[in-house]
Design an enzyme around this catalytic site. Structure first.
Site, PDB file in Angstrom:
ATOM      1  N   CYS B 265       0.868  -1.182   0.000  1.00 20.76           N
ATOM      2  CA  CYS B 265       0.000   0.000   0.000  1.00 20.76           C
ATOM      3  C   CYS B 265       0.900   1.226   0.000  1.00 20.76           C
ATOM      4  O   CYS B 265       1.678   1.429  -0.921  1.00 20.76           O
ATOM      5  CB  CYS B 265      -0.974  -0.020   1.168  1.00 20.76           C
ATOM      6  SG  CYS B 265      -0.202  -0.163   2.782  1.00 20.76           S
ATOM      7  N   ARG B 270      -2.120  -0.903   5.487  1.00 19.35           N
ATOM      8  CA  ARG B 270      -3.349  -1.443   4.912  1.00 19.35           C
ATOM      9  C   ARG B 270      -3.089  -2.820   4.293  1.00 19.35           C
ATOM     10  O   ARG B 270      -3.941  -3.695   4.309  1.00 19.35           O
ATOM     11  CB  ARG B 270      -3.904  -0.479   3.848  1.00 19.35           C
ATOM     12  CG  ARG B 270      -4.536   0.764   4.442  1.00 19.35           C
ATOM     13  CD  ARG B 270      -4.878   1.787   3.367  1.00 19.35           C
ATOM     14  NE  ARG B 270      -3.687   2.495   2.875  1.00 19.35           N
ATOM     15  CZ  ARG B 270      -3.695   3.387   1.894  1.00 19.35           C
ATOM     16  NH1 ARG B 270      -4.820   3.673   1.286  1.00 19.35           N
ATOM     17  NH2 ARG B 270      -2.585   3.989   1.519  1.00 19.35           N
TER      18      ARG B 270
END
Lengths: 161, 307
Positions: B265, B270
């Site tokens: 990410c 994430r």
């Protein structure tokens, strides 16, 4: 650079910075939380009209703010008082804390005082070591938006005069 | 930075029965399970089941947390303060010992934002080979939505000493962490970009007032497919069911559990969520998280980029 870490800050902000710097690391976290809790809610004229608020795009939490430079007759633009309004969710206590500090330290200051506040003033609250330097960028961005709004509004007014 | 919100189109809340379908159901606990263990005094600081809160917002824990939980902050605790790297074995042992955690302790982690920071903390603990580390399905938001107890009381723990203290374990990055050179060598194999569509397309490059956090190039790693992390989460923060996850990652994306996959990410937080989904919920065995992610790839020289 000045040796005084609060140089250039309006008195109220300088006092808050000193309080943070003199507090223990644990108390600094607590103080930041308290400033966030004390952040006033938006007055109805903004709460009912969120489109009037400017978003500070940051990686973490959504923050909206509005800046009002006063229009006292017979007062020079530089000496007009500035009103600050913030909207930050309660789930973002760090961002609320930043907003709370800036509100307590800059709301009601003159336009000239806000413009004279150094861009990096937020780095002088000894907060980086308790919440990490990366997170301080949010507060730097907020101050930068406030200063920009003040100078834009004054410029617009002076142009129109 | 904008981020996709967890989709709302999903089925019922995952129950324990729903967990059984996952490849490694023991990696998730429900709020009911945790509440019962806490009520019985079987979980919480100083017990064999430690509870840690790991959030994006560093002060959220202080505003109220699950009783008995301690805080583990991704920046203050898990990242090295100087190098862009994680803490080393000694620092990690200290973090665990301070929290009353031993090598055999079951650690349940929960947090905000559908558990992405919790998943990140779990992934870092996995780098140190901590065996039994789990997520509270639904995280902080679900616990609060269910009206469960929060407290501001920080539990006191007596750190273990001597043989009972957490051992110094050398971090083993090889299996689940990818570095830039590894990703380069991996090009042509499955790469999952879990950022928002705007970041993937390269449209979002500048964040106003954050030039220092931006990347010099926008886009994605050549060959990466876009699967925003939040597609794996329900609106209440729980993970989607195995069938729903298979529909996304196996059917739609054509991945298979034998594949070597790299997820990334912006800084690897994430993508820890997606790493958890692929590894523990779908049973993939060769998934690595590229924590350098876009803030490294989008700034490094001569990296293959697509827009």
């Amino acid at each position: 650079m000045s040796a005084d870490p609060t140089a250039g800050m309006p008195p109220a902000l300088a006092e808050i910075a000193t309080d943070f710097r003199e507090a223990s690391a644990k108390d600094r976290v607590q103080l930041l939380l308290e400033f966030g809790e004390d952040l006033p809610d938006l007055p109805p004229r903004y709460a009912d009209a969120p489109e009037k608020l400017e978003q500070v795009h940051e990686c973490q939490s959504p923050l909206f703010l509005a800046v009002e430079v006063g229009a006292q007759p017979g007062v020079r633009s530089d000496d007009q008082r500035v009103g600050l309004f913030f909207s930050v969710p309660r789930e973002a206590p760090t961002t609320r804390g930043f907003a709370g500090i800036l509100h307590a330290g800059l709301d009601g200051a003159s336009a000239a005082e806000i413009l004279a506040t150094p861009e990096h003033a937020p780095m002088n609250f000894a907060l980086a070591e308790v919440i990490s330097p990366l997170r301080m960028r949010g507060m730097v961005a907020m101050l930068s938006r406030i200063k920009r709004q003040v100078s834009l509004q004054i410029a617009a007014r002076d142009d129109g005069a | 930075m904008t981020d996709a919100q967890p989709s709302t189109d999903s089925a019922e809340t995952t129950s324990e029965a729903g967990h059984a379908a996952y490849a490694h159901p023991e990696r998730l606990v429900t709020t009911d399970w945790l509440a019962a263990k806490l009520a019985d005094g079987e979980a919480g600081a100083g017990t064999p089941i430690a509870v840690l809160e790991s959030d994006e917002d560093v002060l959220l824990y202080e505003t109220g947390h699950i009783p008995g939980a301690l805080k583990l902050d991704w920046q203050q605790d898990l990242n090295d303060p100087i190098d862009r790297d994680y803490v080393d074995g000694e620092q990690f042992a200290q973090l665990m010992t301070e929290r009353g955690i031993g090598r055999d302790t079951t650690v349940v982690i929960y947090g905000d934002k559908s558990n992405w920071w919790a998943a990140y903390a779990l992934w870092v603990m996995t780098l140190f080979g901590h065996d039994d580390v789990r997520l509270l399905d639904g995280g902080r938001a679900k616990w609060i939505a269910e009206g469960r107890e929060l407290t501001r009381d920080v539990p006191t723990v007596s750190p273990a000493t001597g043989d009972a203290a957490y051992p110094v374990i050398e971090r083993d990055d090889a299996a689940i962490r990818a570095f830039k050179e590894d990703v380069r060598a991996h090009l042509g194999k499955p790469l999952v970009d879990v950022r928002s569509p705007g970041e993937y397309s390269g449209e979002l490059l500048h964040m106003p007032d954050y030039p220092q956090e931006g990347s010099l190039r926008g886009g994605h790693i050549r060959g990466a497919k876009s699967v925003p992390w939040a597609r794996a989460a329900n609106a209440d923060g729980t993970f989607k069911s195995r069938a729903e996850l298979e529909a996304i990652y196996l059917e739609e994306q054509g991945l298979s559990p034998e594949d070597e996959v790299v997820a990334y990410c912006r800084i690897g937080e994430r993508s820890s969520h997606t790493w958890f989904v692929l590894t523990h919920l779908l049973g993939f065995e060769k998934v690595r998280n590229y924590d350098g992610s876009w803030t490294e790839w989008g700034n490094a020289v001569r990296m293959p980029i697509e827009r």
